[in-house]
Design a protein around this motif. Structure first.
Motif, mmCIF file in Angstrom:
data_model
loop_
_atom_site.group_PDB
_atom_site.id
_atom_site.type_symbol
_atom_site.label_atom_id
_atom_site.label_comp_id
_atom_site.label_asym_id
_atom_site.label_seq_id
_atom_site.Cartn_x
_atom_site.Cartn_y
_atom_site.Cartn_z
ATOM 1 N N ALA A 1 -67.542 -30.572 42.654
ATOM 2 C CA ALA A 1 -66.665 -31.675 43.499
ATOM 3 C C ALA A 1 -65.922 -32.288 42.920
ATOM 4 N N LEU A 2 -66.468 -33.021 41.719
ATOM 5 C CA LEU A 2 -65.608 -33.676 40.849
ATOM 6 C C LEU A 2 -64.386 -33.085 40.552
ATOM 7 N N ALA A 3 -64.364 -31.684 40.079
ATOM 8 C CA ALA A 3 -63.093 -31.075 39.777
ATOM 9 C C ALA A 3 -62.053 -31.084 40.724
ATOM 10 N N SER A 4 -62.898 -30.727 41.925
ATOM 11 C CA SER A 4 -62.174 -30.482 43.273
ATOM 12 C C SER A 4 -61.525 -31.810 43.858
ATOM 13 N N LEU A 5 -61.936 -32.801 43.408
ATOM 14 C CA LEU A 5 -61.423 -34.000 43.852
ATOM 15 C C LEU A 5 -60.257 -34.554 42.742
ATOM 16 N N ARG A 6 -60.476 -34.386 41.635
ATOM 17 C CA ARG A 6 -59.558 -34.428 40.544
ATOM 18 C C ARG A 6 -58.440 -33.548 40.963
ATOM 19 N N GLY A 7 -58.429 -32.117 41.227
ATOM 20 C CA GLY A 7 -57.315 -31.266 41.682
ATOM 21 C C GLY A 7 -56.620 -31.728 43.035
ATOM 22 N N ASN A 8 -57.303 -32.491 44.082
ATOM 23 C CA ASN A 8 -56.865 -32.856 44.945
ATOM 24 C C ASN A 8 -55.877 -33.952 44.636
ATOM 25 N N LYS A 9 -56.119 -34.839 43.808
ATOM 26 C CA LYS A 9 -55.435 -35.741 43.576
ATOM 27 C C LYS A 9 -54.112 -35.541 42.686
ATOM 28 N N ALA A 10 -54.241 -34.621 41.937
ATOM 29 C CA ALA A 10 -52.967 -33.866 40.972
ATOM 30 C C ALA A 10 -52.033 -33.208 42.377
ATOM 31 N N ASP A 11 -52.615 -32.895 43.449
ATOM 32 C CA ASP A 11 -51.871 -32.188 44.377
ATOM 33 C C ASP A 11 -51.027 -33.145 44.984
ATOM 34 N N LEU A 12 -51.923 -34.250 45.410
ATOM 35 C CA LEU A 12 -51.201 -35.351 46.212
ATOM 36 C C LEU A 12 -50.196 -36.116 45.207
ATOM 37 N N ASN A 13 -50.466 -36.141 43.975
ATOM 38 C CA ASN A 13 -49.251 -36.629 43.108
ATOM 39 C C ASN A 13 -48.131 -35.925 43.305
ATOM 40 N N ALA A 14 -48.256 -34.540 43.212
ATOM 41 C CA ALA A 14 -47.171 -33.524 43.264
ATOM 42 C C ALA A 14 -46.339 -33.646 44.661
ATOM 43 N N GLU A 15 -47.119 -33.703 45.800
ATOM 44 C CA GLU A 15 -46.529 -34.054 46.972
ATOM 45 C C GLU A 15 -45.653 -35.507 47.234
ATOM 46 N N GLU A 16 -46.169 -36.462 46.373
ATOM 47 C CA GLU A 16 -45.710 -37.848 46.379
ATOM 48 C C GLU A 16 -44.212 -37.666 45.838
ATOM 49 N N SER A 17 -44.171 -36.884 44.652
ATOM 50 C CA SER A 17 -42.731 -36.622 43.766
ATOM 51 C C SER A 17 -42.063 -35.949 44.765
ATOM 52 N N LEU A 18 -42.364 -34.931 45.554
ATOM 53 C CA LEU A 18 -41.567 -34.329 46.420
ATOM 54 C C LEU A 18 -40.828 -35.113 47.476
ATOM 55 N N GLU A 19 -41.951 -35.844 48.055
ATOM 56 C CA GLU A 19 -41.454 -36.970 49.160
ATOM 57 C C GLU A 19 -40.273 -37.823 48.381
ATOM 58 N N ALA A 20 -40.598 -38.412 47.290
ATOM 59 C CA ALA A 20 -39.524 -39.416 46.591
ATOM 60 C C ALA A 20 -38.260 -38.701 46.387
ATOM 61 N N ALA A 21 -38.271 -37.400 46.172
ATOM 62 C CA ALA A 21 -36.991 -36.640 46.120
ATOM 63 C C ALA A 21 -36.420 -36.553 47.468
ATOM 64 N N THR A 22 -36.922 -36.380 48.391
ATOM 65 C CA THR A 22 -36.538 -36.302 49.785
ATOM 66 C C THR A 22 -35.941 -37.737 50.087
ATOM 67 N N TYR A 23 -36.763 -38.568 49.881
ATOM 68 C CA TYR A 23 -36.389 -40.004 50.042
ATOM 69 C C TYR A 23 -35.052 -40.438 49.461
ATOM 70 N N HIS A 24 -35.069 -40.267 48.041
ATOM 71 C CA HIS A 24 -33.767 -40.523 47.357
ATOM 72 C C HIS A 24 -32.636 -39.688 47.761
ATOM 73 N N GLU A 25 -32.582 -38.293 48.348
ATOM 74 C CA GLU A 25 -31.599 -37.696 48.861
ATOM 75 C C GLU A 25 -31.089 -38.111 50.158
ATOM 76 N N ALA A 26 -32.199 -38.561 50.930
ATOM 77 C CA ALA A 26 -31.670 -39.322 52.328
ATOM 78 C C ALA A 26 -30.868 -40.699 52.059
#
Length: 465
Positions: free
Chosen positions: A209-234
């Motif tokens: 469960a701990l490994a799954s949580l850490r993986g989810n956080k890394a996934d959210l971090n990647a999504e945040e980076s993609l959203e930041a790219a979309t934001y700056h493109e806009a």
């Protein structure tokens, strides 16, 4: 070509290009005003900008809108030129020549001098007036239609630019909101990780469960980076459209009672009105008319006779002549001319053949745009209805998740649960709120698209911050 590719442009050539361009950019007062308007003061871009400010700046600084405004002036000049084409053509010519003539042989006794050298001054004045020229009449009609079309194209440029600003602004709002939500979810996961760590210390942890949580956080971090790219493109698109340097935007508040606006829209009536009010549709209709007028003008030029009248006056002074004496003459000629095209009169074949194809293409484009506009309006209207349904459902989802979160917090105060469970409930609430916010902005984007397709001006319907 290979040498150019490898060598590129030399520094001296680049400098010369820039120098000449700068001179051309400031060669007239109007160009200097354009350059001045393009300058951005730092004070204008330090604070986050709102939609109203962006729309106002777009109207003042957008390059396509400015070009469309200039095209109105050009069309006005072309209309005046077409009218002048049916007015008298007046010319005055002055010629000074020196004639050196030698008589080699002649059986005429008046050539007794054998050689003459003398100046000749000639002053000509002529007026030519078209009396019957259908091609010029159609040229005037074409120019007047083009003038109307330039005005409609100007409105179309404003509508398109304002819609793009509106849409990109909401895209930026969406991305900014989602980035905040993703950051919040990462903090929730940190709390869950912390709770799992405590359980692990007490021998009750779950390493998977701990490994799954850490993986989810890394996934959210990647999504945040993609959203930041979309934001700056806009933001980049907003800067290009508005002429401002946009580094941040102001938030918006979803208008109360906004959901369900499509219920007050009669889509069939809306489609009928769009055919008459949408600037793109009007421009296409005017293009059909202009192409037909252009075709008729070509037919008249290729086949129809032209009648004109003319008056010429010539004053000539010769100080000497081949006859041994000078002269001063003044001639006036008044006449009428009929020109009848027989075969390939202009030397360029028959232009009406290509103009006929252009007219047919304009008709094809018009009917294609009618189908496209109707399809887009129906699809946009249906999308608004579906988004309204989704938002009503999401309201219930948020309400239930909020109720569950509050209930879990109450249990925590009474010692009936742990913080990890509260964090889980809060994470679920955050996801529900994020989806609700996302679909709210989607609804606003779709509403803006509907207004644009209906031919309504978004400059007058911007959202208030």
């Amino acid at each position: 070509m290979e040498k150019i590719r490898k060598r590129g442009i030399s520094a001296s050539v680049e400098a010369s290009i820039q120098e000449k361009a700068q001179k051309a950019l400031t060669s007239t007062e109007k160009k200097r005003k354009i350059a001045q308007n393009a300058e951005i003061k730092q004070a204008e871009v330090e604070l986050p900008v709102g939609l109203e400010e962006l729309l106002k700046s777009t109207l003042e600084r957008n390059s396509k809108i400015a070009a469309a405004a200039n095209n109105i002036d050009r069309a006005s000049a072309e209309r005046m030129n077409a009218i002048l084409g049916y007015l008298p053509q007046v010319n005055a010519v002055y010629t000074y020549e020196r004639l050196d003539e030698k008589v080699i042989s002649s059986d005429n006794a008046v050539y007794q001098l054998g050689r003459a050298n003398y100046p000749v001054e000639t002053a000509d004045f002529s007026i030519e007036q078209p009396l019957y020229d259908l091609s010029r009449i159609y040229a005037i009609e074409y120019a007047m239609t083009t003038r109307k079309k330039s005005e409609v194209d100007y409105l179309a440029a404003i509508a398109e630019a304002s819609y793009k600003v509106y849409n990109n602004y909401l895209v930026a709002i969406q991305s900014k909101s989602r980035m905040k939500s993703l950051q919040k979810r990462q903090r929730f996961i940190d709390r869950q990780v912390s709770g799992q760590s405590v359980l692990d210390t007490n021998g009750m942890g779950d390493e998977g469960a701990l490994a799954s949580l850490r993986g989810n956080k890394a996934d959210l971090n990647a999504e945040e980076s993609l959203e930041a790219a979309t934001y700056h493109e806009a933001l980049t698109d907003l800067a290009r459209l508005s002429g401002l340097v946009v580094s941040d935007i102001k938030p918006i508040k979803f208008p109360s009672g906004f959901i369900g606006l499509e219920d007050g829209v009669d889509i069939e009536q809306g489609i009928a009105e769009a055919m008459h009010h949408n600037p793109r549709m009007l421009s296409s209709a005017l293009q059909v008319t202009a192409s037909e007028q252009r075709y008729k003008q070509a037919v008249m030029r290729d086949y129809m006779p032209v009648v004109s009248s003319y008056l010429t006056m010539e004053d000539e002074k010769r100080t000497a002549s081949r006859f041994g004496g000078g002269s001063h003459t003044r001639d006036a000629t008044l006449g009428f001319k009929v020109t009848i095209p027989i075969f390939n009169a202009t030397g360029a074949g028959y232009v009406n053949a290509t103009m006929a194809i252009d007219a047919e293409n304009a008709a094809i484009d018009y009917h294609a745009l009618v189908r496209e506009l109707e399809t887009q309006l129906r699809a946009t209207y249906r999308r608004m209805r579906e988004l309204s349904k989704a938002l009503r459902s999401l309201r219930e989802v948020v309400a239930q998740n909020l109720k569950a979160y509050r209930n879990e917090r109450s249990k925590l105060k009474n010692g009936e649960t742990v913080d990890l469970a509260v964090a889980t409930r809060e994470l679920s609430l955050n996801k529900a709120v994020e989806r609700q916010n996302y679909y709210q902005v989607e609804y606003l984007k779709t509403w803006g698209q509907l207004q644009y397709l209906l031919g309504k001006n978004l400059m007058d319907q911007g959202l208030k911050q």
